[in-house]
Design an enzyme around this catalytic site. Sequence first.
Site, PDB file in Angstrom:
ATOM      1  N   GLU A 152     -17.924  -1.388  21.941  1.00  0.00           N
ATOM      2  CA  GLU A 152     -17.942  -2.832  22.191  1.00  0.00           C
ATOM      3  C   GLU A 152     -17.608  -3.000  23.666  1.00  0.00           C
ATOM      4  O   GLU A 152     -16.454  -2.819  24.071  1.00  0.00           O
ATOM      5  CB  GLU A 152     -16.921  -3.561  21.313  1.00  0.00           C
ATOM      6  CG  GLU A 152     -17.195  -3.489  19.826  1.00  0.00           C
ATOM      7  CD  GLU A 152     -18.350  -4.352  19.381  1.00  0.00           C
ATOM      8  OE1 GLU A 152     -18.922  -5.068  20.239  1.00  0.00           O
ATOM      9  OE2 GLU A 152     -18.694  -4.328  18.194  1.00  0.00           O
TER      10      GLU A 152
ATOM     11  N   CYS B 136     -15.059 -10.910  26.727  1.00  0.00           N
ATOM     12  CA  CYS B 136     -16.363 -10.241  26.837  1.00  0.00           C
ATOM     13  C   CYS B 136     -17.497 -11.181  26.461  1.00  0.00           C
ATOM     14  O   CYS B 136     -18.567 -11.149  27.061  1.00  0.00           O
ATOM     15  CB  CYS B 136     -16.395  -9.011  25.942  1.00  0.00           C
ATOM     16  SG  CYS B 136     -15.203  -7.741  26.396  1.00  0.00           S
TER      17      CYS B 136
END
Length: 454
Positions: free
Chosen positions: A230, A264
């Site tokens: 991720e 993010c």
Amino acid sequence: MSDYAVTNPATGERVSDYPTATDAEIAAAINRSHAAFPEWRATSPADRAAGLRRVAELHRERRDELARIIVREMGKPLEAAVGEVDFAAEITEYYADHIDEITGDEPLAIQGEGTAVVRRAPLGVLFGIMPWNFPYYQVARFAAPNLAVGNTIVLKHAPQCPESAAAIAAMYRDAGLPEGAYENVYATNEQAADIVADPRVQGVSVTGSERAGAAVAEVAGRNLKKVALELGGSDPFIVLSADDLDAVVAAAVDARLDNNGQACNGAKRFIVVDDLYDAFLEKFAAAMEAAKVGDPLADDTVLGPLSSLAAAERLQAQIDRAVEQGATVVVGGTRDGAYVPGTVLTGVTPEMDAYREEFFGPVGAVYRVADEAEAVRLANDTPFGLGSYVFTTDAEQAQRVADQIEAGMVFINAVLADEAALPFGGVKRSGTSRELGLLAADEFVNKKVIRVGA
């Protein structure tokens, strides 16, 4: 001096140090986790769920203490820190509540006589490498589903989050999970590479930068280990039409400034059709400029400091380079120590570094486009593919655009709408896996087919 330390970014004070693990301590942690696996795997799903549910309860019981820890560690405003603790509790509880779904057999339709099922079996020891930006949430979304299916966890948190790392480990211990089910290690990068390579470790999950993901994936690949990544994002926020532009702008600001702009999947590129561009830019710039920068413990603070002075210096260098290459700073653009105000850039073009970089802080670039087709092209012209946001009053257009966006997630007319049930992850350089939702529990299991004849 240890790399693991709490340095309050709001004050610059080094609050506490935690000793880096010795090689012997790392070996002992892996030994305990490996030894705990048969017992934890054999524990009934109901009892595993009870343990996870107790971990969720401990998050809630200790929420104020836990929240203040991460305010000290990485500057998150207190209200947001409390919200993160609550979300980590919800995630952990979600996997307790859905444990039968993620551990039960999946019947298969077959042509011959008899039966066939897919039975999900745990793999063993998993290694998690976690980032600093969401110290509790990131751990919960990795640890909870994998403990639910019967794996055991060795976890390396970010060096600036040793206090929250210890607090998480304490909750798993106090919840009554067997020794070794969850192990926290203050490992160096070199030790982390050795953990990945250890034959007892069956998989590794990394949430972090592209550089970190690539480095870990290289070691995992050499050792034939499953790796879940991720990584970063430069999410587009596309504005195609609006009945209430003020509401759209408010959503844009929320999506950009969440977690001091250090998410993010935060909106980072604002792509606005021509007839709304001027009004959107004016309102967006004003709102970004008005976002109060200050003490993360104060009730009215919107933006605390970035996670560290070094992070603020890196962001300032990106802004300065963008300006040198021809971009315009509409508001903000100048840091004060680790504090960076809401900043808006325009005039970013494909020739500039800023066009393809991720700005990990409260910086938004606004782009003008002629129509839907150009908006989609610009949205996809990025090495990243994590999340995206589409604002339009046309429901058919929303679905059409969502189909064309190259990202793992599309939110239509909504921001900050993450839930424990919604899978999280991206494509391209944003990663290779999914966390959260029921899909998360499929990342590190043996999907074993069991076929019984007539």
